[in-house]
Design a protein around this motif. Structure first.
Motif, short mmCIF file in Angstrom:
data_model
loop_
_atom_site.label_atom_id
_atom_site.label_comp_id
_atom_site.label_asym_id
_atom_site.label_seq_id
_atom_site.Cartn_x
_atom_site.Cartn_y
_atom_site.Cartn_z
N UNK A 118 0.68 -1.20 0.01
CA UNK A 118 -0.06 0.08 -0.03
C UNK A 118 0.93 1.44 0.07
N UNK A 119 1.88 1.28 0.78
CA UNK A 119 2.90 2.30 0.96
C UNK A 119 3.54 2.60 -0.76
N UNK A 120 3.95 1.18 -1.06
CA UNK A 120 4.67 1.50 -2.46
C UNK A 120 3.40 2.08 -3.56
N UNK A 121 2.44 1.78 -3.44
CA UNK A 121 1.42 2.31 -4.37
C UNK A 121 0.97 3.55 -3.95
N UNK A 122 1.45 4.30 -2.72
CA UNK A 122 1.01 5.51 -2.23
C UNK A 122 -0.47 5.65 -1.85
N UNK A 123 -0.72 4.57 -1.30
CA UNK A 123 -2.10 4.86 -0.81
C UNK A 123 -1.88 4.96 0.81
N UNK A 124 -1.39 5.93 1.12
CA UNK A 124 -1.11 6.00 2.72
C UNK A 124 -2.18 6.18 3.40
#
Length: 256
Positions: A105-111
């Motif tokens: 999720x962090x890699x996809x920037x879905x913080x």
């Protein structure tokens, strides 16, 4: 006539397309699902504390057992398969899956979804621990245990926490798709996996059926409830972290 060498074509680089925006699971539907689950959980608590679950628990523990020693029916490979399923709800594997989901999720920037997932998991663990300590039910002794298990029996920690983790992960990744059918499929698969984890605990003789029923209902209920009530706090935390990173690396962050 001399031929001129062709200009080398630039190599094509792989591009990763991040989701343009993230979608939110309908909070009203999440609250309805949470209400249904928590109503069932409260009913199971009442049945256990009043002693009315005894018949249901005895029947469930003996359902697939045969012979004078009440050994589970079926081939040996089935026992290994059941242990594999129960491992999905164990502390180590469950946390590894959760950590992998958070990194993704962090890699996809879905913080926002990452913060919400972390808060849901931690909150669920605390809630399950409090209920376990309050009820203090011993493990079943009617049948033999086919694996080691410690601590109180109600509610099942494997059932509760696996429902929290896997359903919360499904809710987080469902936010990447605008299609309702995709969201429903992800949540349904997560629910099915956690139901199998719950059933494995009874099959192994380490929990009563009421333990795993309450555990699954409580865990699923918390996952849906957290999706509705922790959305705004998670969004604010993610925004604050993003602003701080933007101060350190101006212009390098995706504004999403």
């Amino acid at each position: 006539m001399a031929s001129h060498p062709a200009h080398p074509q630039p190599e094509k680089t792989a591009q990763i397309t991040l989701p343009a925006r993230s979608y939110r699971i309908d909070p009203t539907r999440a609250l309805v699902a949470a209400t249904i689950c928590w109503t069932g959980f409260a009913l199971m608590v009442w049945l256990v504390l009043s002693g009315r679950s005894a018949g249901f628990d005895a029947a469930g523990l003996q359902l697939w057992r045969r012979g004078p020693d009440l050994h589970p029916a079926g081939p040996k490979w089935l026992l290994e398969a059941v242990r594999d399923f129960t491992a999905l709800g164990g502390v180590l594997l469950r946390h590894l899956v959760a950590a992998g989901a958070l990194v993704a999720l962090l890699f996809l920037r879905l913080r926002r979804e990452a913060v919400l997932l972390a808060g849901t998991i931690v909150g669920g663990w605390v809630l399950n621990s409090v209920v376990k300590a309050a009820v203090g039910r011993p493990r079943p002794t009617l049948v033999s245990h086919l694996m080691d298990a410690g601590g109180s029996s109600f509610p099942s920690g494997h059932s509760f926490n696996s429902a929290v983790v896997y359903i919360a992960i499904a809710l987080a990744f469902a936010a990447m798709s605008p299609r309702q059918s995709v969201r429903i499929t992800l949540i349904a698969v997560a629910a099915a996996i956690t139901i199998l984890v719950s059933a494995s605990r009874v099959w192994l003789g380490v929990h009563y059926p009421s333990d795993v029923t309450a555990g699954w209902l409580g865990g699923a209920g918390w996952a849906f409830l957290a999706s509705a009530i922790l959305h705004r706090p998670a969004k604010n935390v993610a925004k604050e972290a993003e602003d701080k990173l933007e101060e350190l690396t101006p212009g390098e962050l995706d504004p999403r």
